[in-house]
Design a protein around this motif. Structure first.
Motif, mmCIF file in Angstrom:
data_model
loop_
_atom_site.group_PDB
_atom_site.id
_atom_site.type_symbol
_atom_site.label_atom_id
_atom_site.label_comp_id
_atom_site.label_asym_id
_atom_site.label_seq_id
_atom_site.Cartn_x
_atom_site.Cartn_y
_atom_site.Cartn_z
ATOM 1 N N LEU A 91 0.837 -1.195 0.000
ATOM 2 C CA LEU A 91 0.000 0.000 0.000
ATOM 3 C C LEU A 91 0.875 1.249 0.000
ATOM 4 C CD1 LEU A 91 -3.032 0.814 0.105
ATOM 5 C CD2 LEU A 91 -2.710 1.131 2.562
ATOM 6 N N GLN A 92 0.601 2.142 -0.964
ATOM 7 C CA GLN A 92 1.353 3.395 -1.076
ATOM 8 C C GLN A 92 0.506 4.601 -0.682
ATOM 9 O OE1 GLN A 92 2.861 3.655 -5.070
ATOM 10 N NE2 GLN A 92 3.875 1.677 -4.936
ATOM 11 N N TYR A 93 -0.787 4.546 -0.928
ATOM 12 C CA TYR A 93 -1.681 5.676 -0.672
ATOM 13 C C TYR A 93 -2.887 5.193 0.114
ATOM 14 C CZ TYR A 93 1.131 7.844 -4.264
ATOM 15 O OH TYR A 93 2.198 8.334 -4.980
ATOM 16 N N LEU A 94 -3.058 5.762 1.297
ATOM 17 C CA LEU A 94 -4.221 5.460 2.127
ATOM 18 C C LEU A 94 -4.987 6.758 2.313
ATOM 19 C CD1 LEU A 94 -5.857 3.465 3.772
ATOM 20 C CD2 LEU A 94 -4.321 3.860 5.706
ATOM 21 N N GLU A 95 -6.085 6.891 1.572
ATOM 22 C CA GLU A 95 -6.871 8.128 1.498
ATOM 23 C C GLU A 95 -8.220 7.905 2.182
ATOM 24 O OE1 GLU A 95 -5.264 10.662 0.047
ATOM 25 O OE2 GLU A 95 -3.619 9.380 -0.604
ATOM 26 N N LEU A 96 -8.333 8.353 3.414
ATOM 27 C CA LEU A 96 -9.555 8.175 4.197
ATOM 28 C C LEU A 96 -10.032 9.497 4.782
ATOM 29 C CD1 LEU A 96 -8.525 4.866 5.972
ATOM 30 C CD2 LEU A 96 -10.349 5.120 4.300
ATOM 31 N N TYR A 97 -9.689 10.586 4.154
ATOM 32 C CA TYR A 97 -10.012 11.923 4.650
ATOM 33 C C TYR A 97 -11.505 12.232 4.510
ATOM 34 C CZ TYR A 97 -9.734 12.827 -0.344
ATOM 35 O OH TYR A 97 -9.913 12.758 -1.704
ATOM 36 N N MET A 98 -11.954 13.191 5.313
ATOM 37 C CA MET A 98 -13.320 13.723 5.276
ATOM 38 C C MET A 98 -14.397 12.647 5.382
ATOM 39 S SD MET A 98 -12.905 16.931 2.668
ATOM 40 C CE MET A 98 -14.523 17.568 3.108
ATOM 41 N N ASN A 99 -14.245 11.817 6.401
ATOM 42 C CA ASN A 99 -15.264 10.840 6.751
ATOM 43 C C ASN A 99 -15.640 11.106 8.205
ATOM 44 O OD1 ASN A 99 -15.733 8.859 4.468
ATOM 45 N ND2 ASN A 99 -13.490 8.857 4.528
ATOM 46 N N SER A 100 -16.237 10.154 8.856
ATOM 47 C CA SER A 100 -16.568 10.273 10.275
ATOM 48 C C SER A 100 -15.972 9.098 11.029
ATOM 49 C CB SER A 100 -18.085 10.325 10.467
ATOM 50 O OG SER A 100 -18.621 11.478 9.882
ATOM 51 N N LEU A 109 -0.386 0.292 11.147
ATOM 52 C CA LEU A 109 -0.113 1.061 9.933
ATOM 53 C C LEU A 109 1.378 1.375 9.823
ATOM 54 C CD1 LEU A 109 -3.116 3.573 9.710
ATOM 55 C CD2 LEU A 109 -2.895 1.260 8.765
ATOM 56 N N GLY A 110 2.091 1.310 10.930
ATOM 57 C CA GLY A 110 3.533 1.510 10.919
ATOM 58 C C GLY A 110 4.288 0.403 10.204
ATOM 59 N N GLY A 111 3.610 -0.668 9.855
ATOM 60 C CA GLY A 111 4.223 -1.753 9.090
ATOM 61 C C GLY A 111 4.081 -1.593 7.588
ATOM 62 N N LEU A 112 3.442 -0.519 7.145
ATOM 63 C CA LEU A 112 3.210 -0.302 5.711
ATOM 64 C C LEU A 112 4.436 0.371 5.095
ATOM 65 C CD1 LEU A 112 -0.498 0.937 5.913
ATOM 66 C CD2 LEU A 112 0.329 -1.331 5.208
ATOM 67 N N LYS A 113 5.481 -0.397 4.870
ATOM 68 C CA LYS A 113 6.784 0.118 4.443
ATOM 69 C C LYS A 113 6.752 0.858 3.109
ATOM 70 C CE LYS A 113 8.771 -1.599 8.026
ATOM 71 N NZ LYS A 113 8.779 -0.776 9.193
ATOM 72 N N SER A 114 5.764 0.599 2.271
ATOM 73 C CA SER A 114 5.670 1.270 0.966
ATOM 74 C C SER A 114 4.844 2.547 1.020
ATOM 75 C CB SER A 114 5.057 0.320 -0.069
ATOM 76 O OG SER A 114 5.849 -0.834 -0.221
ATOM 77 N N LEU A 115 4.236 2.846 2.166
ATOM 78 C CA LEU A 115 3.306 3.967 2.263
ATOM 79 C C LEU A 115 3.998 5.297 1.955
ATOM 80 C CD1 LEU A 115 0.271 4.183 2.930
ATOM 81 C CD2 LEU A 115 0.930 4.869 5.228
ATOM 82 N N VAL A 116 3.419 6.037 1.000
ATOM 83 C CA VAL A 116 3.926 7.338 0.585
ATOM 84 C C VAL A 116 3.040 8.451 1.133
ATOM 85 C CG1 VAL A 116 4.330 8.824 -1.433
ATOM 86 C CG2 VAL A 116 4.958 6.404 -1.516
ATOM 87 N N SER A 117 1.729 8.198 1.193
ATOM 88 C CA SER A 117 0.773 9.226 1.595
ATOM 89 C C SER A 117 -0.268 8.636 2.539
ATOM 90 C CB SER A 117 0.090 9.799 0.354
ATOM 91 O OG SER A 117 -0.886 10.741 0.701
ATOM 92 N N LEU A 118 -0.479 9.340 3.663
ATOM 93 C CA LEU A 118 -1.490 8.939 4.641
ATOM 94 C C LEU A 118 -2.371 10.146 4.915
ATOM 95 C CD1 LEU A 118 -2.671 6.907 6.646
ATOM 96 C CD2 LEU A 118 -0.926 7.627 8.297
ATOM 97 N N ASP A 119 -3.606 10.107 4.391
ATOM 98 C CA ASP A 119 -4.570 11.199 4.525
ATOM 99 C C ASP A 119 -5.711 10.770 5.423
ATOM 100 O OD1 ASP A 119 -3.755 13.438 2.990
ATOM 101 O OD2 ASP A 119 -4.193 12.339 1.158
ATOM 102 N N LEU A 120 -5.696 11.289 6.648
ATOM 103 C CA LEU A 120 -6.747 10.969 7.614
ATOM 104 C C LEU A 120 -7.431 12.234 8.125
ATOM 105 C CD1 LEU A 120 -4.830 8.270 9.713
ATOM 106 C CD2 LEU A 120 -6.494 7.879 7.890
ATOM 107 N N TYR A 121 -7.237 13.350 7.452
ATOM 108 C CA TYR A 121 -7.767 14.618 7.949
ATOM 109 C C TYR A 121 -9.289 14.670 7.912
ATOM 110 C CZ TYR A 121 -8.010 16.201 3.016
ATOM 111 O OH TYR A 121 -8.278 16.323 1.679
ATOM 112 N N HIS A 122 -9.842 15.522 8.749
ATOM 113 C CA HIS A 122 -11.287 15.735 8.885
ATOM 114 C C HIS A 122 -12.042 14.443 9.184
ATOM 115 C CE1 HIS A 122 -11.879 19.985 8.026
ATOM 116 N NE2 HIS A 122 -10.925 19.890 7.133
ATOM 117 N N ASN A 123 -11.671 13.807 10.287
ATOM 118 C CA ASN A 123 -12.397 12.671 10.839
ATOM 119 C C ASN A 123 -12.634 12.982 12.310
ATOM 120 O OD1 ASN A 123 -12.818 10.263 8.935
ATOM 121 N ND2 ASN A 123 -10.718 10.870 8.441
ATOM 122 N N ASN A 124 -12.892 11.982 13.088
ATOM 123 C CA ASN A 124 -13.064 12.147 14.531
ATOM 124 C C ASN A 124 -12.134 11.190 15.275
ATOM 125 O OD1 ASN A 124 -15.284 14.068 14.366
ATOM 126 N ND2 ASN A 124 -16.467 12.345 13.581
#
Length: 190
Positions: A91-100, A109-124
């Motif tokens: 996984l390189q891109y995890l896009e979960l922004y603007m949800n609830s 998630l710290g094991g996702l060695k290929s991760l380039v982008s982690l978008d978790l903004y605007h959640n709770n």
């Protein structure tokens, strides 16, 4: 007989391994589906009986049919993130922004060695930022702003690259100083 054994080792074993990876990744994604409410049915195509999650909407895979991107931003999902997401090894891109989304960010998630982008903004999201995320050497973009995270912002590893904008509007999140920015002075993680 020896040729038959070699056939199994060189032809069938890689196919079995590929199917196993797809099943593991499909199981991880389906765990997310079970943990969230999906009022818009954006996850309707996520059928656990299909061997290959690469056919599911909002999932992108590489040429080896391994999940590289999960695009569920602004999908009106509510519920929890699941530790099984840490099994998506490519996984390189995890896009979960603007949800609830609620609950904590899984340390897995710290094991996702290929991760380039982690978008978790605007959640709770609540809880601390897992220190395991600082080990993601490929992580170039992080946005956890506008949540209710608490505790101290990690400053080692990949976190040396991120500015204050990655963390704003988390009133219970505090420094230490992040690349010269003013330290947060509000509340701890209780």
């Amino acid at each position: 007989m020896a040729i038959w054994v070699l056939f199994h080792l060189f032809v069938l074993l890689p196919l079995l391994s590929s199917t196993t990876n797809a099943n593991t990744e499909g199981d991880a994604l389906y765990a997310l589906r079970r943990a969230v409410n999906d009022p818009e049915n954006v996850l309707q195509s996520w059928d656990p009986t299909l061997v290959d999650p690469c056919t599911w909407f909002h999932v992108t895979c590489d040429s080896d049919n391994r999940v590289t991107r999960l695009d569920l931003g602004n999908a009106k999902l509510s519920g929890n993130l699941v530790p099984e997401l840490g099994k998506l090894e490519r996984l390189q891109y995890l896009e979960l922004y603007m949800n609830s989304l609620v609950g904590s960010v899984p340390a897995e998630l710290g094991g996702l060695k290929s991760l380039v982008s982690l978008d978790l903004y605007h959640n709770n999201l609540t809880g601390t930022i897992p220190p395991s995320l600082s080990k993601l050497s490929n992580l170039r973009f992080l946005d956890v702003s506008n949540n209710d995270l608490c505790g101290t912002i990690p400053t080692s590893g990949s976190f040396t690259k991120f500015t204050e904008e990655s963390f704003v509007n988390n009133p219970r999140l505090e420094g230490p100083e992040l690349m010269g920015f003013v330290r947060y002075d509000i509340g701890g993680c209780k």
